[in-house]
Design a protein around this motif. Structure first.
Motif, PDB file in Angstrom:
ATOM      1  N   ILE A  39       0.855  -1.221  -0.089  1.00 55.12           N
ATOM      2  CA  ILE A  39       0.116  -0.009  -0.050  1.00 55.12           C
ATOM      3  C   ILE A  39       0.938   1.263   0.008  1.00 55.12           C
ATOM      4  N   VAL A  40       0.658   2.190  -0.980  1.00 54.31           N
ATOM      5  CA  VAL A  40       1.300   3.608  -1.050  1.00 54.31           C
ATOM      6  C   VAL A  40       0.197   4.399  -0.807  1.00 54.31           C
ATOM      7  N   PHE A  59       3.978   0.439   2.979  1.00 54.32           N
ATOM      8  CA  PHE A  59       4.198  -0.818   3.948  1.00 54.32           C
ATOM      9  C   PHE A  59       3.400  -1.851   2.980  1.00 54.32           C
ATOM     10  N   GLU A  60       4.087  -2.941   3.453  1.00 59.16           N
ATOM     11  CA  GLU A  60       3.864  -4.197   2.895  1.00 59.16           C
ATOM     12  C   GLU A  60       3.332  -5.425   3.913  1.00 59.16           C
ATOM     13  N   ARG A  89      12.514   6.840   8.097  1.00 60.87           N
ATOM     14  CA  ARG A  89      13.049   7.661   6.999  1.00 60.87           C
ATOM     15  C   ARG A  89      13.891   6.653   6.043  1.00 60.87           C
ATOM     16  N   THR A  90      13.187   5.365   5.834  1.00 63.35           N
ATOM     17  CA  THR A  90      13.809   4.609   4.967  1.00 63.35           C
ATOM     18  C   THR A  90      12.850   4.118   3.852  1.00 63.35           C
ATOM     19  N   CYS A  91      13.227   3.394   3.015  1.00 62.54           N
ATOM     20  CA  CYS A  91      12.436   3.104   1.783  1.00 62.54           C
ATOM     21  C   CYS A  91      12.393   1.662   1.221  1.00 62.54           C
ATOM     22  N   ASN A  92      12.105   0.683   2.331  1.00 70.35           N
ATOM     23  CA  ASN A  92      12.408  -0.603   2.233  1.00 70.35           C
ATOM     24  C   ASN A  92      10.988  -1.357   1.470  1.00 70.35           C
ATOM     25  N   ALA A  93       9.831  -0.833   1.966  1.00 73.00           N
ATOM     26  CA  ALA A  93       8.495  -1.469   1.254  1.00 73.00           C
ATOM     27  C   ALA A  93       8.417  -0.945  -0.200  1.00 73.00           C
ATOM     28  N   TRP A  94       8.727   0.273  -0.510  1.00 71.35           N
ATOM     29  CA  TRP A  94       8.539   0.713  -1.815  1.00 71.35           C
ATOM     30  C   TRP A  94       9.497   1.830  -1.884  1.00 71.35           C
ATOM     31  N   ASP A  99       8.792   4.369   4.967  1.00 69.91           N
ATOM     32  CA  ASP A  99       8.380   3.026   5.479  1.00 69.91           C
ATOM     33  C   ASP A  99       7.160   3.354   6.875  1.00 69.91           C
ATOM     34  N   THR A 100       6.232   2.992   6.689  1.00 64.88           N
ATOM     35  CA  THR A 100       5.287   3.211   7.751  1.00 64.88           C
ATOM     36  C   THR A 100       5.228   2.186   8.871  1.00 64.88           C
ATOM     37  N   ARG A 101       5.402   2.822  10.201  1.00 64.76           N
ATOM     38  CA  ARG A 101       5.595   2.191  11.205  1.00 64.76           C
ATOM     39  C   ARG A 101       3.999   1.690  11.787  1.00 64.76           C
TER      40      ARG A 101
END
Length: 110
Positions: A39-40, A59-60, A89-94, A99-101
């Motif tokens: 989901i973005v 988030f994934e 402030r990382t971009c691992n999901a997309w 990245d949403t916590r």
């Protein structure tokens, strides 16, 4: 006395890894990529920087609360309710979205 600086350092170092933003959801895209659901979404006046070139959050489905977060997002979007997003402030999901916590609605702390 020598423990005070250490305690302060610990308190402020945890805050540096997670940030928050509050706002209305202006759009979202649920999709699938390489077998994982992602989901973005974007908030009004969304923050950007570093790897987040699109001013969005993501988030994934590897998150244990993925389904609950999707339900929360959709409910908030349709009811035009502000959400509070805690993010890294990382971009691992997309690759271009922070990245949403957690996602919270209403007057409760995340």
């Amino acid at each position: 006395m020598k423990y005070i600086p250490m305690v302060l350092l610990l308190i402020f170092s945890f805050k540096a890894f997670a940030e928050r933003q509050t706002g209305l959801i202006t759009g979202l895209v649920p999709f699938e990529s390489n077998g994982k659901k992602i989901i973005v979404f974007k908030l009004q006046n969304n923050v950007s920087g570093e790897c987040n070139t699109t001013a969005r959050f993501a988030f994934e489905d590897s998150k244990l609360n993925y389904d609950l977060m999707v339900s929360t997002l959709l409910s908030a979007y349709h009811s035009k309710t502000k959400v509070q997003v805690e993010f890294n402030r990382t971009c691992n999901a997309w690759g271009n979205s922070f990245d949403t916590r957690y996602i919270c609605i209403g007057d409760i702390n995340c």
